[in-house]
Motif scaffolding. Sequence first.
Motif, PDB file in Angstrom:
ATOM      1  N   SER A  71       0.848  -1.192   0.000  1.00  0.00           N
ATOM      2  CA  SER A  71       0.000   0.000   0.000  1.00  0.00           C
ATOM      3  C   SER A  71       0.882   1.239   0.000  1.00  0.00           C
ATOM      4  CB  SER A  71      -0.922   0.003   1.229  1.00  0.00           C
ATOM      5  OG  SER A  71      -0.157  -0.054   2.423  1.00  0.00           O
ATOM      6  N   ARG A  73       1.079   5.303   1.489  1.00  0.00           N
ATOM      7  CA  ARG A  73       0.537   6.292   2.415  1.00  0.00           C
ATOM      8  C   ARG A  73       1.310   7.597   2.269  1.00  0.00           C
ATOM      9  NH1 ARG A  73       0.460   2.595   7.958  1.00  0.00           N
ATOM     10  NH2 ARG A  73      -0.389   0.700   6.994  1.00  0.00           N
ATOM     11  N   TYR A  84       4.488   0.810   1.744  1.00  0.00           N
ATOM     12  CA  TYR A  84       4.327  -0.035   2.927  1.00  0.00           C
ATOM     13  C   TYR A  84       4.181  -1.489   2.495  1.00  0.00           C
ATOM     14  CZ  TYR A  84       3.798   3.909   6.100  1.00  0.00           C
ATOM     15  OH  TYR A  84       4.039   5.028   6.855  1.00  0.00           O
ATOM     16  N   ASN A  89       6.560   0.511   6.845  1.00  0.00           N
ATOM     17  CA  ASN A  89       7.172   1.445   5.910  1.00  0.00           C
ATOM     18  C   ASN A  89       8.525   0.909   5.446  1.00  0.00           C
ATOM     19  OD1 ASN A  89       8.532   3.624   4.646  1.00  0.00           O
ATOM     20  ND2 ASN A  89       7.381   5.115   5.836  1.00  0.00           N
TER      21      ASN A  89
END
Length: 230
Positions: A71, A73, A84, A89
């Motif tokens: 994902s 962010r 991520y 992270n």
Amino acid sequence: MKKITIAIDGFSSCGKSTMAKDLAREIGYIYIDSGAMYRAVTLYSIENGIFRGNRIDTEKLKKHIKDIHISFRLNSATGCPETYLNGVNVENKIRTMEVSSRVSPIATLDFVREAMVAQQQEMGKAKGIVMDGRDIGTTVFPDAELKIFVTATPEIRAQRRHDELKAKGQEVGFDEILENVKQRDHIDQNREVSPLRKADDALLLDNSHLTIAQQKKWLAEQFERIVQNK
């Protein structure tokens, strides 16, 4: 104004990601770094013993591929999206030479590409996205309203990569980076699944000798031209 999908493909170290991030920020779109997704799978493989030396244990990776969730962010401090891997992270980890030197073989695996393309297409259903990679305009979003294919000479791309790593405190020789760039070009263009190629309806951008300002101006013009005709 109706939102569109923008696909930016091209060779490694062409500045595709920086270009796509800047464009997305300026027009209020979501940026998705597809290359970071393959780097994240590579990092997962390194950290979970899927690499045996330089050999990939494809059966083990195939069993784990459904456990790999990627994902993006937004970092509120920098305003930039970060990658991520399963909620962690990994933005800095996936940019190392160790990952760079191993990502192309991972990205050639059909089941890896199938899994990543499915995640990318899910992200792009709502439109209003800018995605960069190797096969966005040909495989992931063949119906994208704006497609751009970016290129530059291997030497210029290697110098850009060298400067980027040096700025991060990673000392890597220019010749090693140039060889890595050329190897990745060969693998990317000759893999069986979704090889790197310019889509028939993509606009070609050679940014070897363009300034960032010139590149931004060109991109903005192409975007305005497309959306005004929608």
